[in-house]
Design an enzyme around this catalytic site. Structure first.
Site, PDB file in Angstrom:
ATOM      1  CE  LYS B 146      -3.685   2.285   2.583  1.00  0.00           C
ATOM      2  NZ  LYS B 146      -2.926   3.493   3.005  1.00  0.00           N
ATOM      3  N   GLY B 208       0.676   1.886  13.874  1.00  0.00           N
ATOM      4  CA  GLY B 208       1.193   0.523  14.059  1.00  0.00           C
ATOM      5  C   GLY B 208       0.390  -0.263  15.072  1.00  0.00           C
ATOM      6  CD  GLU B 227      11.403   1.360  12.607  1.00  0.00           C
ATOM      7  OE1 GLU B 227      11.226   2.583  12.767  1.00  0.00           O
ATOM      8  OE2 GLU B 227      12.115   0.870  11.710  1.00  0.00           O
ATOM      9  CB  CYS B 263      12.650   5.330  13.394  1.00  0.00           C
ATOM     10  SG  CYS B 263      13.843   4.471  12.364  1.00  0.00           S
TER      11      CYS B 263
END
Lengths: 494, 494
Positions: B146, B208, B227, B263
């Site tokens: 996606k 998430g 994550e 991140c």
């Protein structure tokens, strides 16, 4: 047991973990061997107590003691070998352009306190010092066992052997804790407690799934390794009917073994129309009909078996082929065999639910296409078996593939009961057989349930665990710069 | 996109899986190399499109293209090497007493169709042909991506490169499918579909965690590798303040790099009172204050950053040390630095929430005990860093240990930004940094997210995959009877 004492149990486990996770693998290996020795020393008492509590025969309990101590010693060997930590090293390079390459070193570390639920059907090998406890202790985790109410005294004997072993090796008492409480609430509180980092369970789908759901809803979700049951489909190809004349007796023995109280019990026998198939099924039925009902593990299991069996036999299209009269409805589990068409089986999901006990359902298929459809209608399984000549098996690739996709262990010309304890065993299948098909609960790889990898980047030598040091002092097999080797690392400074 | 077309997408993926899972590792390796080559051939167009869509600089996009193709080729090398399947064989023994020993052979197999969600902050390396797609395709799974709505045209360019590569290698078109739809509902439908067998996601905690919850509630729960973010604590010990004079600039550069949109951005800087610490923090603040605001990935990220930063700066006890005036409130993310006491930090969990952007919070501790308390108050992290001399680090074992327990990668004297792609990398930390700390999303071990082991028991030679055959035709490293070896198996019949 109240919440504040459950809290104390987890505090104890977390404190002991701070010490236990740091000790050399050699110490953990010694603990496991000592536990095995202590269990051997307690064997006579264990046989007396476990046979009384479980209704299992002396030979079976003796076998289980051997399996239990064998598992403990096997994990000790694994620790002595050391490769299991999967030490992986990519040596740094300060001169790399455009950026220096960092030095990275990774291995597996224990995750923390683990809650183990003892299983009723293996009072030793899957209980207090069973595979779950052995693998968690091997990994470096502390363990809390909630004993199974069906064998409390056996559990205490084993717990004492473990406690004695931990004391002998000067480890903190709380490396292992034993909870004697039969309530569901205590189990839930143990799983819900924030200091619990993993759960191992063997039992019913309802029990395992509820723990899985509880763990997923925690503020910090944790892994639950629940082995929940399976009907272990067995496909009998025409060549097996023709060539394997003893197969009906072999299958009947597998269905009846241990009063059918195995997670690998063959609850589904899929046949295909061929010459001799009616005689084959008739022999199977008569063998089962001749058997004698035996006591099940406890009255709850017997009651559950009677209900499940009746419910299944009452389903549309199901014909009973063999029944045995119950000796004592409170305690025994009388074997039974039934038959159903492929169509009926496929249309009714109830027929693929486990009936825990000496029961099996024959699904009569007209041809290989129907066999495939039956297999495709099945949920995940611990095992799947295929009987037939090599030629027959090879010519049914679609069947092999469909079984392979739905199980954790694919067996050729063998019954599913009897789970060899070795590294190549995988005892764990797709949901709902287990909650995590990626991990096994039998064999040395069961240790991977209770660890996670952590990388060190540019760590000073003194900080690195022995497994990751340049000198490779433990002489273990490691993956260094993508090559598996036992060589030490020699770094030439530029 | 409606439910029936999502259903079609999954039907396509499942059908293609039946073919793709069976092909030789060499074919999968060729696909990965071809994708890498196609991306290289599309590089110029990708640079133009991705810089336009993401506001990232040309050099960064070029670097990401190199990382993306490097990852694809690295997985191809892994497949060529073959050891990754962890082929494990315990040879049977028909003469063993009391029972014959079965022959067991186990290796990893792909789990099925995987849904990959593209990440906004890595339009290439963590998106359409990024690490998730590369590792899933390497494992033998089919993939549904996606695309991320922040870089739809970049995603299409890459998807076309993948489609071309799959066609070149004569694999089914639907080995890879690309969905251009920005709605949350489509993502949920993809995860909820019964044919989906795994999910990879990189993004916010909210995103998430909602996918994780959805997957856990399915009739058949499936793994979600999300994550979700991290504040990546950095501890600065007194020796680093004294000896590493460039450290404030180094840390500021890490906070500011890529407008803080990593991140692994260091969102928490933990200092301890020592000589020079005030100058150290002042230099850090002035370096950040001198920086120029840059455009963030998209206006949603910028808006989220502004809100998060304001919310954090308004918390009790937080003092702003450095701010930069916003250039364009709609698009830019002005850096900021703030400071808080250990007490305030520990008491307020809001202060340990991620502010995604060029922001960092200094926690001033009076001593090592306070540092330890601050660390102990932290949830799981992707990384943790410690700056200090070897002597200083070694004398703070409790700090090292507390960081180790809470992270997936422990860095010494290095910033957390910059994630080396190699086997020893572990990019995955305890919840809430990721949903599964046992698996990495960077480096070749990321492949293990998309496989499960299956054992063959007494299988005819013709049924066994090449990796498990006696002859070891692929000449791979295998564990045979508990020894790792590339030798073939010679069975002497008794």
């Amino acid at each position: 047991m109240k919440l504040n004492s459950i809290d104390q149990v987890l505090q104890n486990a977390a404190q002991a973990f701070e010490i236990y996770k740091r000790v050399d693998a050699k110490v953990r290996s010694k603990i496991l061997r000592t536990i095995a020795d202590e269990i051997d020393a307690t064997a006579d008492a264990l046989v007396v107590t476990a046979t009384q509590e479980s209704n299992l025969q002396e030979a079976r309990i003796k076998g289980e003691i051997g399996r239990t101590t064998g598992q403990l010693r096997s994990f000790a060997n694994l620790l002595d070998d050391g490769q299991w930590v999967q030490a992986t090293i990519d040596v740094g390079d300060e001169n790399r352009k455009p950026l220096p390459k960092p030095d990275l070193r990774k291995m597996n570390f224990p995750i923390g306190p683990i809650v183990v639920f003892g299983a009723s059907n293996f009072p030793l090998a899957f209980s207090t010092a069973g595979g779950d406890t052995a693998s968690a202790l091997a990994a470096g985790c502390t363990v809390i066992v909630k004993s199974h109410p069906a064998h409390p005294r056996t559990s205490i004997l084993v717990a004492n052997a473990i406690a004695k072993s931990i004391a002998t090796t000067n480890m903190p008492t709380n490396v292992f804790q034993h909870i004697e409480d039969s309530s569901i609430e205590v189990g839930q509180q143990l799983v819900a407690h924030p200091l619990t980092k993993g759960v191992a369970f063997t039992g019913s789908f309802q029990g395992g799934k509820s723990l899985f759901d509880l763990a997923a809803k925690r503020k910090e979700p944790i892994p639950v390794f629940a082995e929940m049951g399976s009907i272990n489909p067995v496909v009998v190809l025409p060549s097996a009917v023709k060539e394997n004349k003893l197969l009906p007796e072999t299958l009947a023995a597998s269905v009846l073994q241990g009063v059918g109280q195995f997670c690998t019990n063959p609850g589904l026998l899929i046949t295909v129309a061929c010459e001799g198939i009616d005689d084959f099924v008739a022999t199977l039925a008569s063998t089962i009909a001749k058997s004698t009902p035996a006591k099940m593990l406890h009255s709850g299991i017997a009651s559950h078996y009677h209900k499940g069996k009746s419910h299944l036999l009452a389903q549309a299209g199901v014909t009973t082929l063999a029944t045995v009269e119950e000796v004592d409805i409170e305690t025994t589990g009388a074997p039974a065999l039934a038959v159903v068409s492929a169509d009926h089986f496929i249309q009714n999901p109830t027929l693929s639910e486990e009936v825990f006990g000496p029961f099996s359902l024959v699904v009569k298929c007209a041809n290989a296409t129907e066999v495939l459809q039956v297999i495709q209608s099945l949920p995940g399984q611990l095992t799947a078996s295929l009987f037939g000549s090599s030629l027959d098996v090879e010519s049914h690739h679609a069947l092999v593939d469909a079984l392979h996709q739905r199980c954790g262990r694919l067996i050729f010309n063998g019954v599913p009961t009897g789970v060899e304890v070795c590294k190549a065993m995988h005892h764990g299948g797709p949901f709902p057989a287990t909650t995590d098909a990626r991990f096994t609960s039998v064999g040395n790889d069961a240790i991977y349930r209770f660890v996670r990898p952590i990388s060190f980047q540019n760590a000073p030598a003194a900080i690195l665990p022995a497994e990751l040091k340049d000198e490779n002092p433990l002489n273990i097999l490691r993956c260094v710069n993508n090559q598996w080797t036992t060589e030490k690392i020699v770094i030439t400074k530029g």
